[in-house]
Every structure is written in structure tokens, then in C-alpha cells.
Design an enzyme around this catalytic site. Structure first.
Site, PDB file in Angstrom:
ATOM      1  NE  ARG A   1      -2.824  -7.608  -4.946  1.00  0.00           N
ATOM      2  CZ  ARG A   1      -3.540  -8.319  -4.090  1.00  0.00           C
ATOM      3  NH1 ARG A   1      -2.618  -8.973  -2.894  1.00  0.00           N
ATOM      4  NH2 ARG A   1      -4.449  -8.255  -3.762  1.00  0.00           N
TER       5      ARG A   1
ATOM      6  CG  HIS B   1      -2.005  -1.144   1.574  1.00  0.00           C
ATOM      7  ND1 HIS B   1      -2.116  -2.078   2.295  1.00  0.00           N
ATOM      8  CD2 HIS B   1      -3.112  -1.291   0.336  1.00  0.00           C
ATOM      9  CE1 HIS B   1      -2.846  -2.398   2.378  1.00  0.00           C
ATOM     10  NE2 HIS B   1      -3.159  -2.640   1.360  1.00  0.00           N
TER      11      HIS B   1
ATOM     12  CB  SER C   1      -4.725  -6.656   4.231  1.00  0.00           C
ATOM     13  OG  SER C   1      -3.995  -5.483   3.593  1.00  0.00           O
TER      14      SER C   1
ATOM     15  CE  LYS D   1     -13.167  -7.433   2.637  1.00  0.00           C
ATOM     16  NZ  LYS D   1     -12.203  -6.615   2.007  1.00  0.00           N
TER      17      LYS D   1
END
Length: 156
Positions: free
Chosen positions: A91, A18, A129, A42
Site C-alpha cells: 500500500r 485483498h 483490516s 493476535k
């Protein structure tokens, strides 16, 4: 016109991947607002205020980086803060396909908000993460994954 960018995410926790994206985008925008999203679906590992404080600490010497929390549509938050851009880190090709679909819907909702994709540096291309949380949960060494200030706090 001031170029304001929203970088949305849960940042649970913020990783070196990040910060790589934020650091490399500093010259592109006048202001980067890191939007720590609240997602009722979440359950984060770290409290919202803790995640926001870590980001503030990392960028305490960078006045163009701001931190907010938000809930709901990212496009709505962009309008509220005057952001014309959404920043997303990519990514892999899988990330791109997923993020492009979101960008297309955002564009349908507001054609004045542009999504900017930055590919992450190769050394962070597998960093997520969720993987970092697993390393932390099971007592692994996260020194190559997290900013130094977070590591110090977690170790104390």
C-alpha cells in the site's frame, strides 16, 4: 511446471484491498493459495473458519483460488504446498520496507521461493483490516471496504 503462489495473511476480515490483489494476480499464476495465518499473538475479530469460508464464497467460481489455514513459517508452508511464489500487496513505502525485510529473510531460508509484490489499486491504498475492524466495531458503514457477501452476512 505449475506456478503456485501463496498469498499469506490473517484476512480478519478479507477486504476489497485483498481481493484487488488476488483478482489482479489471477493471470500471473496457475494456482493461488490464500493462506489464512494463525498467529497466537493476535486475537482475531472473526473465527478462522469464518474467514476461510468468506474467501471460499468470494472465489467459488475461480477454481485456481484455494484456501488453507497455516501456522508458523510461511516458507515452510510454501514447501508443503509446492508454492514457488509468495504474493504480497503493497500500500505504501512503509509496507514495502517491512515486506522487503520479510522477503529477504524468506529468501535466506529458501532461495527457490520468490516474493512478488503488487501495489494495490490507488482507491485501496489506505485500506487495512485493522481499520475495517474499527469501522465494524463502532457500527460504521463498511460498504466501500468489504466484499458484498461479507456485508450481507454481517448485516443479518
Amino acid at each position: 511446471m505449475k506456478r503456485i503462489c501463496l498469498f499469506p495473511g490473517t484476512f480478519d476480515p478479507i477486504t476489497l484491498g485483498h481481493t484487488d490483489i488476488i483478482d489482479r494476480s489471477l493471470d500471473l499464476f496457475d494456482e493461488i493459495v490464500v493462506g489464512v495465518g494463525v498467529n497466537s499473538a493476535k486475537t482475531p475479530m472473526f473465527p478462522l473458519e469464518q474467514r476461510m469460508e468468506w474467501i471460499r464464497e468470494i472465489y467459488s467460481d475461480r477454481p485456481k483460488v484455494k484456501v488453507i489455514s497455516y501456522e508458523g513459517l510461511t516458507v515452510k508452508t510454501c514447501k508443503e504446498i509446492g508454492a514457488q511464489f509468495i504474493l504480497r500487496g503493497i500500500r505504501s513505502i512503509g509496507d514495502f520496507e517491512y515486506e522487503k525485510a520479510i522477503a529477504d529473510v524468506n529468501r535466506m531460508m529458501d532461495e527457490n521461493i520468490e516474493t512478488i509484490f503488487l501495489s494495490c489499486s490507488p482507491r485501496y491504498s489506505t485500506l487495512a483490516s485493522s481499520l475495517v475492524r474499527d469501522v465494524l466495531r463502532y457500527g460504521g458503514d463498511a460498504s466501500q471496504l468489504l466484499p458484498a457477501n461479507i456485508l450481507r452476512q454481517l448485516r443479518s
